[in-house]
Design a protein around this motif. Structure first.
Motif, PDB file in Angstrom:
ATOM      1  N   UNK A 172       0.847  -1.192   0.000  1.00  0.00           N
ATOM      2  CA  UNK A 172       0.000   0.000   0.000  1.00  0.00           C
ATOM      3  C   UNK A 172       0.879   1.238   0.000  1.00  0.00           C
ATOM      4  N   UNK A 173       0.724   2.049  -1.039  1.00  0.00           N
ATOM      5  CA  UNK A 173       1.520   3.267  -1.168  1.00  0.00           C
ATOM      6  C   UNK A 173       0.779   4.407  -0.487  1.00  0.00           C
ATOM      7  N   UNK A 174       1.519   5.248   0.211  1.00  0.00           N
ATOM      8  CA  UNK A 174       0.895   6.388   0.892  1.00  0.00           C
ATOM      9  C   UNK A 174       0.083   7.203  -0.105  1.00  0.00           C
ATOM     10  N   UNK A 175      -1.187   7.418   0.210  1.00  0.00           N
ATOM     11  CA  UNK A 175      -2.056   8.163  -0.689  1.00  0.00           C
ATOM     12  C   UNK A 175      -2.051   9.653  -0.386  1.00  0.00           C
ATOM     13  N   UNK A 176      -1.846  10.000   0.873  1.00  0.00           N
ATOM     14  CA  UNK A 176      -1.779  11.405   1.277  1.00  0.00           C
ATOM     15  C   UNK A 176      -0.411  11.663   1.892  1.00  0.00           C
ATOM     16  N   UNK A 177       0.282  12.671   1.368  1.00  0.00           N
ATOM     17  CA  UNK A 177       1.573  13.085   1.898  1.00  0.00           C
ATOM     18  C   UNK A 177       1.445  14.512   2.388  1.00  0.00           C
ATOM     19  N   UNK A 178       2.055  14.808   3.524  1.00  0.00           N
ATOM     20  CA  UNK A 178       1.932  16.161   4.054  1.00  0.00           C
ATOM     21  C   UNK A 178       3.206  16.560   4.785  1.00  0.00           C
ATOM     22  N   UNK A 179       3.459  17.867   4.787  1.00  0.00           N
ATOM     23  CA  UNK A 179       4.608  18.412   5.509  1.00  0.00           C
ATOM     24  C   UNK A 179       4.408  19.915   5.668  1.00  0.00           C
ATOM     25  N   UNK A 180       5.189  20.497   6.560  1.00  0.00           N
ATOM     26  CA  UNK A 180       5.176  21.950   6.719  1.00  0.00           C
ATOM     27  C   UNK A 180       6.354  22.518   5.946  1.00  0.00           C
ATOM     28  N   UNK A 187       1.620  21.796   3.332  1.00  0.00           N
ATOM     29  CA  UNK A 187       1.576  21.147   2.017  1.00  0.00           C
ATOM     30  C   UNK A 187       0.912  19.786   2.151  1.00  0.00           C
ATOM     31  N   UNK A 188      -0.098  19.528   1.311  1.00  0.00           N
ATOM     32  CA  UNK A 188      -0.796  18.240   1.304  1.00  0.00           C
ATOM     33  C   UNK A 188      -0.888  17.754  -0.132  1.00  0.00           C
ATOM     34  N   UNK A 189      -0.374  16.557  -0.380  1.00  0.00           N
ATOM     35  CA  UNK A 189      -0.480  15.948  -1.715  1.00  0.00           C
ATOM     36  C   UNK A 189      -1.453  14.777  -1.645  1.00  0.00           C
ATOM     37  N   UNK A 190      -2.397  14.756  -2.593  1.00  0.00           N
ATOM     38  CA  UNK A 190      -3.360  13.661  -2.708  1.00  0.00           C
ATOM     39  C   UNK A 190      -3.083  12.922  -4.006  1.00  0.00           C
ATOM     40  N   UNK A 402      14.094  27.224   1.153  1.00  0.00           N
ATOM     41  CA  UNK A 402      14.131  26.550  -0.149  1.00  0.00           C
ATOM     42  C   UNK A 402      12.710  26.463  -0.685  1.00  0.00           C
ATOM     43  N   UNK A 403      12.484  26.938  -1.898  1.00  0.00           N
ATOM     44  CA  UNK A 403      11.134  26.905  -2.459  1.00  0.00           C
ATOM     45  C   UNK A 403      10.724  25.465  -2.734  1.00  0.00           C
ATOM     46  N   UNK A 404       9.553  25.118  -2.224  1.00  0.00           N
ATOM     47  CA  UNK A 404       9.098  23.734  -2.313  1.00  0.00           C
ATOM     48  C   UNK A 404       9.671  22.872  -1.216  1.00  0.00           C
ATOM     49  N   UNK A 405      10.416  23.479  -0.292  1.00  0.00           N
ATOM     50  CA  UNK A 405      11.063  22.721   0.773  1.00  0.00           C
ATOM     51  C   UNK A 405      10.999  23.448   2.105  1.00  0.00           C
ATOM     52  N   UNK A 406      11.972  23.169   2.945  1.00  0.00           N
ATOM     53  CA  UNK A 406      11.965  23.677   4.305  1.00  0.00           C
ATOM     54  C   UNK A 406      12.870  24.893   4.453  1.00  0.00           C
TER      55      UNK A 406
END
Length: 461
Positions: A172-180, A187-190, A402-406
């Motif tokens: 099972x691959x992670x369906x929702x990824x999230x980070x600050x 940031x939330x990826x679906x 960093x844009x798109x990062x931390x």
């Protein structure tokens, strides 16, 4: 004929959308299939097509999203929605010597067997992969759950090939990824509109307290369950409508967003690209029409049809286009797609959105000339136009993000009463973009506070 309450929605390659029923027919489905098409297919179909001898001959004359699937094919289709695969858990790319492992899924069969990124798979069950495509490798490595596959690989620094026998498992691959992201941007990826997506996004929002902006990423998301599109739209505080459906010879029906407990309560961006399809486009169309968020990226795929599933007693399934969907207000999606509010270059959607979120927070700051192609070891000099009191140096007044990062950790070195040097504690990342911000939290030697913050864009060579 029984009717069950299962709802699905289309993917653009594995397309899936269901009306609120699944019909069941006899083990000899051809006659029933013809009737289903007459009754429910979104457009009229000539009898000359319906009288073809096989299911495949009939469906190839329909739209590309109407297909007949065996029981095994249908199970694979559902697994795709739920982000489940059967295999050993590796990500692959083509290589002159075979197929290279680029990453290994944590705790999967491959990792437990000792496969490492950089390994080159040369043979599967004794068959050479030299000159073969990744698709061929995937088909050979994959198979039925709990069966064993023999993998031969080469590893840098090891003279003799290594052969491993690995049991295939459901992964099972992670369906929702999230980070600050840096600057407190959540940031939330679906990845798919799967059964538990709304719950997982709700958990993601709660796991990121203090977010001052949100980025919801639907890039490369091809769809999923139709009710999940309603649920995801319900995370936007002012959402009312979710989408409009138009079935064969039917009146338009508008479906409402399903309100969620947690909300995207700060300014929100939605990311999409040309591979965002189906349920992703439902959400994007609703968001754009109701001005719920700003959309960044490229025009979406344009998959505005919905499929229903009709299952048969032998487990086979007819996936049939039975409706077209539109924005809640009736704007077309099929063959048109959803246009972004801010058009960005491919693969630059996240960076552009993140930067815009930061600049929004830094309203009134002065932009300094951009620094381009700086080395990864670059020290960044900040020079003020008046003498400063550096004795009570507030390190939080300088941020390197960093844009798109931390946010990147930095140290600050005082050069003189007007100049400090910002030194990243780790090398910058080649090819990436950053923003250096100096917030108005310092005082000059005259005891006057800074009146205006500044920022500078940086690209690393």
């Amino acid at each position: 004929m029984k009717k069950n309450s299962r709802w699905l929605l289309p993917l653009f390659t594995m397309l899936f959308v269901l009306l609120p029923f699944v019909a069941s027919a006899s083990a000899e489905p051809l006659d029933d299939m013809r009737q289903f098409i007459r009754d429910y297919y979104v457009d009229d179909v000539p009898e000359s097509v319906l009288m073809k001898d096989t299911a495949q001959e009939i469906t190839k004359h329909l739209d590309p999203y109407s297909v007949y699937m065996s029981a095994q094919e249908y199970q694979g289709f559902v697994n795709g929605i739920e982000q489940r695969i059967i295999g050993i858990g590796v990500v692959l790319e083509e290589d002159a010597k075979g197929i290279r492992v680029t990453s290994v899924i944590p705790k999967g069969p491959a990792e437990r067997a000792g496969i490492q990124p950089g390994d080159i798979i040369t043979h599967v069950e004794g068959q050479s992969l030299i000159g073969k495509s990744v698709q061929t490798a995937v088909s050979w490595i994959g198979g039925a759950e709990n069966t064993v596959v023999a993998i031969t690989l080469e590893r840098h620094g090891q003279q003799t090939p290594l052969t491993l026998r690995i049991k295939r498992e459901v992964i099972t691959i992670a369906n929702v990824e999230s980070t600050m992201l840096g600057g407190n941007i959540g940031y939330i990826r679906l990845n798919s509109f799967a059964t538990e997506s709304a719950k997982e996004i709700n958990d993601a929002i709660r796991s990121l307290p203090g977010a001052e902006g949100w980025i919801v990423d639907l890039r490369n998301n091809g769809g999923g369950y139709i009710t999940v599109a309603q649920e995801i739209t319900g995370f936007f505080p002012k959402a009312v409508g979710a989408f409009q459906l138009r079935e064969k010879n039917g009146q338009p029906i508008t479906y409402k967003a399903i309100s969620q407990t947690s909300k995207l309560s700060a300014p929100t961006h939605l990311l999409m690209n040309e591979y965002s399809a189906s349920a992703s486009e439902m959400v994007a169309a609703a968001v754009k029409e109701q001005k719920l968020a700003t959309i960044y990226g490229q025009t979406s795929y344009g998959k505005g049809t919905m499929q229903s599933m009709f299952d048969f007693r032998d487990g086979s399934v007819l996936k049939l286009t039975t409706a077209r969907f539109y924005s809640p207000g009736g704007q077309a999606v099929d063959k048109v797609g959803v246009k972004p509010d801010v058009l960005t270059k491919k693969e630059a959607e996240l960076e552009a959105s993140h930067r815009a979120q930061l600049i929004r927070k830094w309203k009134g700051y002065k932009a300094l000339p951009k620094l381009s192609n700086v080395p990864v070891t670059k020290k960044l000099k900040v020079e003020m136009n008046v003498a400063m009191n550096w004795h009570n140096l507030d390190k939080a007044a300088i941020q390197l993000i960093q844009l798109g990062g931390e946010e990147s950790s930095v140290t600050i070195e005082i050069i003189d009463d007007r100049t400090v040097t910002v030194i990243p504690t780790k090398p910058l990342v080649s090819g990436e973009s950053y923003v250096l911000a100096v917030h108005p939290r310092w005082k000059g030697t005259n005891n006057h506070s800074m009146k205006q913050g500044i920022y500078v864009d940086i690209t690393v060579k």
